[in-house]
Design a protein around this motif. Structure first.
Motif, PDB file in Angstrom:
ATOM      1  N   LEU A  32       0.922  -1.129  -0.172  1.00 55.43           N
ATOM      2  CA  LEU A  32      -0.099  -0.033   0.126  1.00 55.43           C
ATOM      3  C   LEU A  32       0.878   1.293   0.037  1.00 55.43           C
ATOM      4  CD1 LEU A  32      -2.850  -0.821   2.450  1.00 55.43           C
ATOM      5  CD2 LEU A  32      -3.019  -0.922   0.173  1.00 55.43           C
ATOM      6  N   GLU A  33       1.764   1.494   0.643  1.00 58.72           N
ATOM      7  CA  GLU A  33       2.988   2.173   0.798  1.00 58.72           C
ATOM      8  C   GLU A  33       3.757   2.383  -0.628  1.00 58.72           C
ATOM      9  OE1 GLU A  33       5.470   1.619   4.247  1.00 58.72           O
ATOM     10  OE2 GLU A  33       3.883   1.482   5.719  1.00 58.72           O
ATOM     11  N   ASN A  34       3.956   1.440  -1.088  1.00 60.13           N
ATOM     12  CA  ASN A  34       4.607   1.506  -2.419  1.00 60.13           C
ATOM     13  C   ASN A  34       3.788   2.181  -3.504  1.00 60.13           C
ATOM     14  OD1 ASN A  34       7.149   0.653  -1.509  1.00 60.13           O
ATOM     15  ND2 ASN A  34       6.658  -1.563  -1.674  1.00 60.13           N
ATOM     16  N   ILE A  35       2.464   1.809  -3.586  1.00 64.50           N
ATOM     17  CA  ILE A  35       1.666   2.291  -4.294  1.00 64.50           C
ATOM     18  C   ILE A  35       1.465   3.673  -4.236  1.00 64.50           C
ATOM     19  CG2 ILE A  35      -0.964   2.355  -5.249  1.00 64.50           C
ATOM     20  CD1 ILE A  35      -1.161  -0.802  -4.168  1.00 64.50           C
ATOM     21  N   ALA A  36       1.271   4.152  -2.908  1.00 66.84           N
ATOM     22  CA  ALA A  36       0.847   5.629  -2.697  1.00 66.84           C
ATOM     23  C   ALA A  36       2.398   6.340  -3.019  1.00 66.84           C
ATOM     24  CB  ALA A  36       0.774   5.870  -1.290  1.00 66.84           C
ATOM     25  N   ASP A  37       3.553   5.864  -2.905  1.00 66.84           N
ATOM     26  CA  ASP A  37       4.579   6.323  -3.191  1.00 66.84           C
ATOM     27  C   ASP A  37       5.232   6.097  -4.683  1.00 66.84           C
ATOM     28  OD1 ASP A  37       5.165   7.129  -0.660  1.00 66.84           O
ATOM     29  OD2 ASP A  37       6.455   5.453  -0.095  1.00 66.84           O
ATOM     30  N   LYS A  38       4.271   5.619  -5.261  1.00 72.86           N
ATOM     31  CA  LYS A  38       4.386   5.353  -6.968  1.00 72.86           C
ATOM     32  C   LYS A  38       5.689   4.475  -7.239  1.00 72.86           C
ATOM     33  CE  LYS A  38       1.530   9.086  -8.765  1.00 72.86           C
ATOM     34  NZ  LYS A  38       0.528   8.907  -7.731  1.00 72.86           N
ATOM     35  N   LYS A  39       5.855   3.567  -6.376  1.00 70.82           N
ATOM     36  CA  LYS A  39       7.055   2.616  -6.514  1.00 70.82           C
ATOM     37  C   LYS A  39       6.642   1.465  -7.310  1.00 70.82           C
ATOM     38  CE  LYS A  39       9.715   4.243  -2.438  1.00 70.82           C
ATOM     39  NZ  LYS A  39      10.317   3.574  -0.981  1.00 70.82           N
ATOM     40  N   LEU A  40       5.498   1.345  -7.494  1.00 69.02           N
ATOM     41  CA  LEU A  40       5.075   0.065  -8.267  1.00 69.02           C
ATOM     42  C   LEU A  40       4.455   0.488  -9.665  1.00 69.02           C
ATOM     43  CD1 LEU A  40       3.592  -2.083  -5.375  1.00 69.02           C
ATOM     44  CD2 LEU A  40       5.698  -2.669  -6.831  1.00 69.02           C
ATOM     45  N   LYS A  41       4.473  -0.384 -10.546  1.00 64.87           N
ATOM     46  CA  LYS A  41       3.844  -0.216 -11.824  1.00 64.87           C
ATOM     47  C   LYS A  41       2.516  -1.053 -12.251  1.00 64.87           C
ATOM     48  CE  LYS A  41       5.803   3.285 -13.656  1.00 64.87           C
ATOM     49  NZ  LYS A  41       4.962   4.495 -14.061  1.00 64.87           N
ATOM     50  N   LEU A  42       2.763  -2.227 -11.473  1.00 67.74           N
ATOM     51  CA  LEU A  42       1.549  -3.076 -11.668  1.00 67.74           C
ATOM     52  C   LEU A  42       1.393  -3.817 -10.167  1.00 67.74           C
ATOM     53  CD1 LEU A  42       3.149  -3.884 -14.756  1.00 67.74           C
ATOM     54  CD2 LEU A  42       0.814  -4.539 -15.247  1.00 67.74           C
ATOM     55  N   VAL A  43       0.010  -4.055 -10.059  1.00 69.36           N
ATOM     56  CA  VAL A  43      -0.371  -4.843  -8.790  1.00 69.36           C
ATOM     57  C   VAL A  43      -1.605  -5.730  -9.166  1.00 69.36           C
ATOM     58  CG1 VAL A  43      -1.349  -4.762  -6.514  1.00 69.36           C
ATOM     59  CG2 VAL A  43       0.323  -3.118  -7.021  1.00 69.36           C
ATOM     60  N   TYR A  44      -1.284  -7.057  -8.928  1.00 70.08           N
ATOM     61  CA  TYR A  44      -2.181  -8.134  -9.148  1.00 70.08           C
ATOM     62  C   TYR A  44      -3.136  -8.409  -7.990  1.00 70.08           C
ATOM     63  CZ  TYR A  44      -0.182  -9.391 -13.885  1.00 70.08           C
ATOM     64  OH  TYR A  44       0.506  -9.055 -14.968  1.00 70.08           O
ATOM     65  N   VAL A  45      -4.368  -8.394  -8.270  1.00 72.42           N
ATOM     66  CA  VAL A  45      -5.267  -8.733  -7.127  1.00 72.42           C
ATOM     67  C   VAL A  45      -6.596  -9.436  -7.730  1.00 72.42           C
ATOM     68  CG1 VAL A  45      -6.272  -6.510  -7.439  1.00 72.42           C
ATOM     69  CG2 VAL A  45      -6.675  -7.463  -5.269  1.00 72.42           C
ATOM     70  N   ALA A  46      -7.058 -10.489  -6.637  1.00 77.50           N
ATOM     71  CA  ALA A  46      -8.344 -11.038  -7.044  1.00 77.50           C
ATOM     72  C   ALA A  46      -9.430 -10.402  -6.748  1.00 77.50           C
ATOM     73  CB  ALA A  46      -8.291 -12.486  -6.028  1.00 77.50           C
ATOM     74  N   PRO A  47     -10.526 -10.425  -7.274  1.00 73.73           N
ATOM     75  CA  PRO A  47     -12.016  -9.863  -6.962  1.00 73.73           C
ATOM     76  C   PRO A  47     -12.056  -9.667  -5.402  1.00 73.73           C
ATOM     77  CG  PRO A  47     -12.218 -11.055  -8.886  1.00 73.73           C
ATOM     78  CD  PRO A  47     -10.980 -11.377  -8.340  1.00 73.73           C
TER      79      PRO A  47
END
Length: 703
Positions: free
Chosen positions: A105-120
């Motif tokens: 979650l922190e990496n998403i907010a800091d724009k350190k990740l380009k793709l995140v896979y998640v199940a519905p």
């Protein structure tokens, strides 16, 4: 529209991160649509390159691309593949600890990740970061799961419509390999993207060879098939858990490494077997259809359907799990009426029973086809093909038809005498004059047609009766214990002598020979095998599947091009900048060592020169042939070759001048014919091939 600056970045980004110099069909247009902020529906066959359609835009957009996928067990594999290409990615599901999820979650907010896979089901974990500031794109993979018309409906997908409502400015790209028009419309409506641009690629996977066989002695046919494809990875699909266990056990007894996979195993067992397959530790999996969805394993070389699938969508998706690297692959399907009956039982009472029955009928028609199978497959998805494919069993061996009127009359008479109460098996037993308990107890050994077809084998009768059903002369009463019954067409054959054409049964020969073993030994030390061994060792060290390092198609190109510099290695399709930096030196070392070893090996002596040495020692033709374990005719061909090359051969020791003249006249009379056979027939087989060959050599040398 995207800016010219972004357009210029597309190919360099494709090469740097994915190793390709150009896009496949429609990929660039889809990527441009995503980057322009528009919604997309992508229907692209398995192995067609769907993932790049959202993975590449993710690299150029400011924020994270959420990838909704039903494949929890495979998220790690997909993320490992991205990380191996130098793309920062992660996955979120219930298997992660709270601390790991918080870091993501922190990496998403800091724009350190380009793709995140998640199940519905796991989207709630990301609720605090699902906003237009953090999310740049939403990719919904296996999108057919949202529709009850689809072949793999998942109720959890039906909640995804909220994403467009919550993030109206964020582009959504929905992707699937198989969806008919009803399913496509359902996907668009439920995701609230009814205005999305649709991209429908060709469904033609030309590299997959299609073959269908009757289910006679299936297990031995499967063993033969596997032995003809040594060291190859494959999947065997079955209808039941029990069958997967039985086949895996039988293969193991025959020295073939295989394991069963089905829903009866616990999560850890399934994950372990799946991982062994992905890591090439277990090459063959016997599975129910639950296996393989979303597996990006590119080196699956074949798929066998031990039982008939319930619809063409499922069949198409399952065979698409082979040959994803573009190299040749095989799809072998066994069919039987026992499978049809079993599938009808599964369908009975289901909510959309009529639709499922219609789809099963289309599947059945595909298995019983006497015309190009690929044409039938493609037409199902609305794609028309004029030319036959040349890469299916029907194209390679078109069926031969015979006058089957008498065969049909015998079968229809037997059904009549049995009062239309018995299924296929009993009808055939009566025709063949079987003495089993059922036939005797029911008194069928006393009816007029008993034994009338004893001269025809059981499986041939089965082949003929299936065709009579297909042509409408018989039908199966599924509600009456699958009894065979007559139709209105039956009377035309029985009483009006209507001609019936039937195809001859095709024999599947068991042709496993020493050639396979010899081929295996020959390829053992090939450059491809050395490269494959290196790839496997690296995969163990890095704990990622071998095909994520390089797929087989890339290895084949490396084998062919043999690059010895970084620049040459980078030019290989599938080699990006990161993979060059991480793996290039090791692979180039293997190529260099292979070429140096090849130089050291002494070249094989020309076989005719060995004959020449023995000739110079004074040995006769017979003695040379005996010593070299060759035929006399082979030694004579060596002598002819040596003489034409100017070696010191007393040619008239083996042929007279009169014979030379005789052949010379024949050559003139026949006006320079090609091949020795013409001369052999001209002389009414009285002059040997060896004499003809020697004489023609003398004529050529003297002319």
């Amino acid at each position: 529209m995207i800016t010219p600056e972004v357009q210029k970045l597309l190919i360099p980004t494709l090469k740097k991160y994915f190793g390709y110099d150009s896009f496949r069909s429609q990929q660039e247009a889809i990527i441009q649509n995503v980057l322009s902020g528009s919604d997309s529906l992508v229907i692209m066959p398995t192995g067609g390159g769907k993932s790049i359609c959202f993975q590449l835009p993710a690299l150029l957009l400011n924020g994270v691309t959420l990838v909704i996928s039903p494949l929890i067990a495979l998220m790690k594999d997909q993320v490992d593949g991205l990380n191996a290409n130098g793309i920062p990615a992660a996955y979120v599901n219930s298997s992660l600890a709270d601390a790991e999820r918080n870091t993501i979650l922190e990496n998403i907010a800091d724009k350190k990740l380009k793709l995140v896979y998640v199940a519905p089901e796991s989207l709630s974990y990301l609720s605090t970061v699902i906003n237009e500031e953090n999310v740049s794109c939403i990719a919904i993979d296996e999108a057919h799961c949202i529709s009850s018309w689809g072949h793999d409906f998942r109720p959890s997908y039906q909640q995804l419509g909220f994403l467009k409502n919550q993030l109206p400015k964020i582009p959504i790209i929905a992707l699937t390999a198989t969806a008919d028009k009803a399913t496509r419309d359902d996907i668009l409506n439920q995701l609230n993207i009814s205005e999305a641009k649709q991209f429908i690629s060709s469904f033609d996977r030309k590299n997959i060879h299609l073959e269908v066989r009757p289910a006679n002695d299936r297990i031995n046919q499967v063993i033969d098939f596997i032995e003809q494809h040594p060291n190859e990875s494959g999947i065997i699909y079955c209808l039941s858990r029990k069958t997967t266990e039985q086949i895996a056990s039988k293969l193991q007894q025959n020295g073939i490494s295989a394991k069963a996979y089905h829903a009866g195993l616990n999560f850890n067992e399934r994950s372990s077997i799946q991982e062994e397959f992905i890591f090439d530790k277990t090459p063959i999996i016997c599975a129910t259809i639950a296996f393989g969805m979303g597996i990006d394993k590119s080196n699956v070389r074949w798929v066998v359907h031990y039982n008939m699938p319930k619809n063409i969508e499922g069949y198409y998706q399952e065979i698409g799990r082979s040959g994803r690297d573009g190299l040749n692959a095989k799809a072998l399907l066994f069919h039987s009426y026992a499978d049809v009956i079993q599938l009808r039982k599964f369908i009975d009472g289901s909510t959309n029973e009529e639709v499922q029955i219609a789809k099963l009928d289309r599947m059945k028609q595909f298995t019983e086809a006497t015309t190009c199978r690929r044409k039938i497959l493609l037409s199902y998805f609305g794609e028309l093909k004029e030319e036959n494919c040349g890469n299916c069993d029907v194209c390679e061996n078109p069926p031969q038809f015979i006058d089957g009127t008498i065969i049909a009359q015998k079968a229809l008479s037997a059904v009549t005498r049995l009062q239309e109460k018995e299924a296929v098996g009993i009808v055939i037993d009566v025709l063949r004059g079987a003495k089993n308990a059922t036939v005797i107890d029911r008194g069928y050994n006393h009816i007029k047609t008993y034994g009338m077809g004893a001269d025809t084998s059981w499986k041939d009768w089965q082949h003929y009766i299936i065709q009579l059903i297909n042509q409408g002369y018989l039908e199966i009463a599924f509600h009456k214990h699958n009894a065979l019954q007559l139709t209105d067409f039956s009377k035309k054959v029985l009483f009006e002598k209507e001609q019936v054409l039937l195809s001859k049964p095709v024999e599947i020969s068991r042709n496993v020979t020493d050639k396979i073993t010899k081929k295996s030994k020959k390829t053992k030390d090939s450059l491809f095998e050395l490269l494959r061994k290196l790839r496997y060792n690296i995969s163990l060290e890095e704990n990622i599947p071998a095909y994520l390092i390089f797929n087989d198609a890339t290895l084949r190109e490396i084998e062919q091009e043999r690059p010895l510099s970084d620049e040459a290695f980078l030019a290989i399709s599938g080699v990006g900048q990161r993979k060059l930096e991480v793996y290039g030196a090791e692979f180039i070392d293997v190529i260099r060592t292979f070429l140096e070893e090849k130089k050291k090996k002494p070249k094989k002596k020309d076989t005719s020169l060995v004959t020449y040495e023995l000739y110079q020692e004074g040995l006769t033709i017979e003695e040379i042939a005996l010593k070299r374990d060759l035929k006399d005719t082979t030694i004579f061909s060596h002598i002819a070759k040596l003489y034409s090359e100017g070696k010191d051969i007393d040619i008239y020791q083996f042929i007279s001048k009169e014979e030379v003249e005789q052949i010379r006249k024949a050559k003139q009379a026949l006006e320079n014919p090609e091949g020795l056979k013409v001369y052999f027939e001209h002389f009414e087989e009285k002059v040997s091939y060896a004499t003809i060959r020697l004489a023609l050599t003398v004529i050529e040398v003297e002319s």
